[in-house]
Design a protein around this motif. Structure first.
Motif: not given
Length: 218
Positions: A81, A84, A121, A125
Motif C-alpha cells: 500500500h 502504490k 490499490l 483509494e
C-alpha cells in the motif's frame, strides 16, 4: 431504487492499459494467453456455494492450507500500500494476481473473479470505506468481500499492519463496497488475459531491492 453500475467500459489502446488516474502503462503481451477472457457479468451462482451468507466461501479454495501468495500478501499488504505509486507505474506489478475468492450471495464470484494487486490499490483509494481507520490512520485493508446484495448483510475480511486478519461488517450501504470493487475489476478484464504479470513474490522482491538501493545511495 438507485441504479448500481458494476462495469467500467474503457477502451485501452493496443498494448497498453489506462488507469483510473488517466495514466497509461505499457504492457507486455503473453506468448500464450487464454482464448476466452474472464467473465465479469453478474449471474446467478449455479453451484449453490453462494446461496446464503452462511455459505460464503473462504478466501481460498482450501481454508486449511494458506497458499504462499496469500501468506506474502498478509505480511506485506501495508508495505504494498505504501508503494502504490511505484506499482501503478509498471503494468506487470499492477497485474500481479491476488486471486481471493470474494463473492455475493446468489451471484457468486461473478464480477469479482481474478482481481489483481492494482485492482486492490485503486479500490482502496476509490472506496475510502474499504480502508478501516483508527485515530485517522489506516488500521486495516479490506481484501475479501462476502455478503448479500439484497439484505446488505455481510462478513468481509481485512488485514492489519501486523499481518493479522480481522472480520469486518460494513454498515449500509453495502452495495457501495462490492459495486465499486466490481467496477474496477471489470476495467482490466482483457488485460489480465493478454498481458504478462509478475507473481506477488517477484513484485515484493523488486520493491524491497529498490528500497535497499535507495538507502545505500543515501
Amino acid at each position: 431504487m438507485a441504479i448500481i453500475t458494476t462495469k467500467e467500459n474503457v477502451f485501452h489502446p493496443e498494448g497498453k492499459i489506462i488507469l483510473r488516474s488517466g495514466a497509461v502503462l505499457d504492457c507486455y503481451p503473453k506468448r500464450d494467453c487464454p482464448k476466452e477472457s474472464i467473465s465479469d457479468d453478474l449471474s446467478v451462482d449455479s453451484s449453490g456455494e453462494f446461496l446464503s451468507l452462511k455459505k460464503a466461501p473462504s478466501t481460498t479454495k482450501d481454508p486449511e492450507r494458506i497458499p504462499r501468495w496469500e501468506e506474502l500478501f498478509l505480511k506485506e499488504a501495508f508495505f504494498l500500500h505504501r508503494h502504490k505509486d511505484r506499482i501503478l507505474s509498471d503494468s506487470r506489478m499492477f497485474l500481479t494476481p491476488l486471486p481471493f475468492r470474494s463473492g455475493l450471495a446468489y451471484s457468486g464470484t461473478s464480477g469479482m473473479g481474478e482481481p489483481t494487486l492494482g485492482t486492490y490499490l485503486e479500490w482502496w483509494e476509490d472506496c475510502p470505506r474499504s480502508v478501516i481507520e483508527h485515530n485517522g490512520k489506516p488500521f486495516a485493508l479490506t481484501f475479501h468481500i462476502a455478503g448479500s446484495p439484497l439484505s446488505g448483510s455481510n462478513c468481509c475480511m481485512a488485514v492489519r499492519e501486523d499481518g493479522k486478519k480481522i472480520s469486518v461488517r460494513f454498515p449500509s450501504p453495502f452495495s457501495e463496497i462490492w459495486s465499486s470493487f466490481m467496477r474496477i475489476n471489470s476495467r482490466y478484464r482483457e488485460a489480465k488475459r493478454l498481458y504478462e504479470a509478475f507473481p506477488l513474490e517477484k513484485t515484493i522482491r523488486i520493491l524491497h531491492e529498490e528500497d535497499a538501493e535507495t538507502v545505500t545511495k543515501k
